[in-house]
Design an enzyme around this catalytic site. Structure first.
Site, short mmCIF file in Angstrom:
data_model
loop_
_atom_site.label_atom_id
_atom_site.label_comp_id
_atom_site.label_asym_id
_atom_site.label_seq_id
_atom_site.Cartn_x
_atom_site.Cartn_y
_atom_site.Cartn_z
N SER A 128 1.36 25.17 -32.81
CA SER A 128 0.72 24.46 -33.92
C SER A 128 -0.10 25.41 -34.78
O SER A 128 -0.68 26.38 -34.27
CB SER A 128 -0.18 23.37 -33.35
N TYR A 153 -7.04 19.93 -28.64
CA TYR A 153 -5.60 19.98 -28.95
C TYR A 153 -5.19 21.43 -29.23
O TYR A 153 -4.21 21.94 -28.66
CB TYR A 153 -5.30 19.10 -30.17
N1 LIG Z 1 4.02 16.79 -36.83
C1 LIG Z 1 3.23 17.81 -37.05
O1 LIG Z 1 2.64 17.95 -38.13
C2 LIG Z 1 3.00 18.88 -36.00
C3 LIG Z 1 2.21 19.98 -36.35
C4 LIG Z 1 1.97 20.97 -35.39
C5 LIG Z 1 2.54 20.87 -34.14
N2 LIG Z 1 3.30 19.78 -33.82
C6 LIG Z 1 3.86 19.72 -32.47
O2 LIG Z 1 5.23 19.39 -32.58
C7 LIG Z 1 5.64 18.61 -31.46
C8 LIG Z 1 6.28 17.32 -31.93
O3 LIG Z 1 5.31 16.60 -32.71
P1 LIG Z 1 5.61 15.22 -33.41
O4 LIG Z 1 4.90 15.25 -34.71
O5 LIG Z 1 7.05 14.94 -33.34
O6 LIG Z 1 4.78 14.24 -32.44
P2 LIG Z 1 5.21 12.86 -31.77
O7 LIG Z 1 3.96 12.34 -31.13
O8 LIG Z 1 5.89 11.99 -32.76
O9 LIG Z 1 6.26 13.29 -30.67
C9 LIG Z 1 5.90 13.72 -29.38
C10 LIG Z 1 6.71 12.92 -28.37
O10 LIG Z 1 6.39 13.42 -27.07
C11 LIG Z 1 6.29 12.33 -26.20
N3 LIG Z 1 5.37 12.72 -25.11
C12 LIG Z 1 4.04 12.91 -25.19
N4 LIG Z 1 3.54 13.25 -24.00
C13 LIG Z 1 4.61 13.25 -23.13
C14 LIG Z 1 4.74 13.51 -21.74
N5 LIG Z 1 3.66 13.84 -21.00
N6 LIG Z 1 5.97 13.43 -21.18
C15 LIG Z 1 7.05 13.12 -21.94
N7 LIG Z 1 6.99 12.85 -23.25
C16 LIG Z 1 5.77 12.92 -23.84
C17 LIG Z 1 5.73 11.18 -27.00
O11 LIG Z 1 6.07 9.91 -26.46
C18 LIG Z 1 6.37 11.43 -28.37
O12 LIG Z 1 7.53 10.64 -28.55
C19 LIG Z 1 4.39 18.42 -30.61
O13 LIG Z 1 4.39 19.42 -29.61
C20 LIG Z 1 3.26 18.65 -31.58
O14 LIG Z 1 2.09 19.10 -30.92
C21 LIG Z 1 3.54 18.78 -34.72
#
Ligand SMILES: NC(=O)c1ccc[n+]([C@@H]2O[C@H](COP(=O)([O-])OP(=O)(O)OC[C@H]3O[C@@H](n4cnc5c(N)ncnc54)[C@H](O)[C@@H]3O)[C@@H](O)[C@H]2O)c1
Length: 320
Positions: A128, A153
């Site tokens: 991130s 986070y």
């Molecule tokens: N969307 C953004 O802007 C952004 C920015 C920086 C980093 N990220 C990272 O990208 C990745 C995806 O993010 P996103 O925006 O799709 O988030 P999201 O919350 O939509 O997707 C994450 C998924 O992981 C699942 N999950 C969470 N904990 C879990 C566990 N312990 N076991 C199994 N499944 C689990 C959740 O149910 C969810 O469906 C994450 O690692 C997030 O930290 C996202």
């Protein structure tokens, strides 16, 4: 590729799965389907994927290593795209343990699976922009010192990069870390500002803005990210472990985001302006020259166009 894709029911995971399936790869999706935000959106994303013959799904909590192994073993997994995480900065103030469970223990279990699988050639995992801490300057480059996470986070995402580095050195598992910068778009996350603003403006409710002229984010459209993921996944780094910024490299203020949402909705919203929140960083700004050099990464969607596409999806979605 036979891909174990964690967080498949999540925003980025869903789009990544769709793209990888469309390119002919096999996707073994896992997700805990937790209720951090509306679970019906996660089920709706899965419903879109389930008809694909090369897709299978398992409801797995990745901090439970036995359940993970049962779901993923003997499937001949060649690549892992590890996106499952407890996301969000503000939620970490009240729910710290969820972050350690998913982002530290869960990440370790993915690495342990890769280590013992005998088949995994490459692990790409989500990090991130938050690892850069609270900085006014920019652009941020991958070689910058990252020692000052402003939220739990961010600390767990930085921890994930350290776990990855140690497993690469110890066991030679090739890995690529992906530092995403505020990814947004259709099927997006209801906890993120663009979704909340759209929802409230369309319902005629006031929106609350925290330091809207000071806050800048490098808003990055989902298709620009997904365009490059298969290429990154298919090429393990020759150095063993590389980390890439994946951002738009054109930050906008929070107020500019509001302008884009209002333009796309065709309405203006009442605004409540408050100060900066604990754990939030003021600014994110990606230098993406490394991803451009190695993978031809070239984000092309500006904020107004991307928000317009999100609002079009929101209007026809039954989830919102
Ligand atoms: N969307 C953004 O802007 C952004 C920015 C920086 C980093 N990220 C990272 O990208 C990745 C995806 O993010 P996103 O925006 O799709 O988030 P999201 O919350 O939509 O997707 C994450 C998924 O992981 C699942 N999950 C969470 N904990 C879990 C566990 N312990 N076991 C199994 N499944 C689990 C959740 O149910 C969810 O469906 C994450 O690692 C997030 O930290 C996202």
């Amino acid at each position: 590729m036979i891909i174990l894709l964690t967080g498949t029911a999540g925003f980025i995971g869903f789009h990544a799965a769709r793209r990888l399936l469309s390119e002919g790869h096999r996707v073994i999706g896992i997700d805990s389907l937790n209720d951090y935000y509306d679970v019906s959106l996660k089920y709706a994303r899965l419903a879109e994927l389930k008809s694909h013959e090369n897709f299978e799904f398992y409801k797995v909590e990745i901090s439970d290593h036995k359940a993970l192994d049962v779901a993923a073993k003997d499937k001949g997994v060649t690549h892992i795209l590890h996106l499952a995480a407890q996301a969000g900065v503000r939620y970490s103030l009240d729910n710290p343990r969820a972050y350690i469970q998913a982002n530290v223990m869960g990440h370790l279990n993915i690495l342990e699976f890769a280590r013992h699988s005998g088949t995994v050639e490459h692990v790409a995992y989500a990090s991130s922009s938050s690892v850069y801490g609270d900085r006014e300057d920019g652009p941020f480059t991958e070689t910058d010192k990252v020692r000052s996470p402003a939220s739990l986070y961010a600390a767990t995402k930085l921890g994930g990069e350290m776990l990855a580095e140690s497993y690469q050195r110890l066991y030679g598992i090739p890995q690529t870390g992906l530092r995403f910068f505020t990814v947004y778009g259709p099927w997006g996350r209801p906890d993120m500002a663009y979704f909340i603003f759209t929802d409230k403006i369309m319902k005629g409710d006031p929106i609350t803005l925290f330091a809207p002229d000071e806050m800048r984010r490098d808003f990055t459209y989902i298709d620009d990210i997904v365009d490059v993921l298969p290429k990154i996944l298919s090429r393990p780094p020759s150095s063993g472990h590389e980390i890439y910024n994946l951002g738009n490299s054109k930050p906008n203020t929070l107020m500019q985001l509001v302008d884009a949402v209002e333009a796309a909705c065709g309405r203006t919203g009442e605004k409540i302006i408050l100060g900066k929140q604990n754990g939030d960083v003021s600014n994110t700004f990606a230098d993406v020259s490394a991803a451009e050099r190695d993978f031809g990464f070239a984000p092309k969607t500006d904020l107004h166009e991307g928000v317009k596409r999100f609002v079009e999806w929101y209007m026809q979605s039954s989830v919102s």
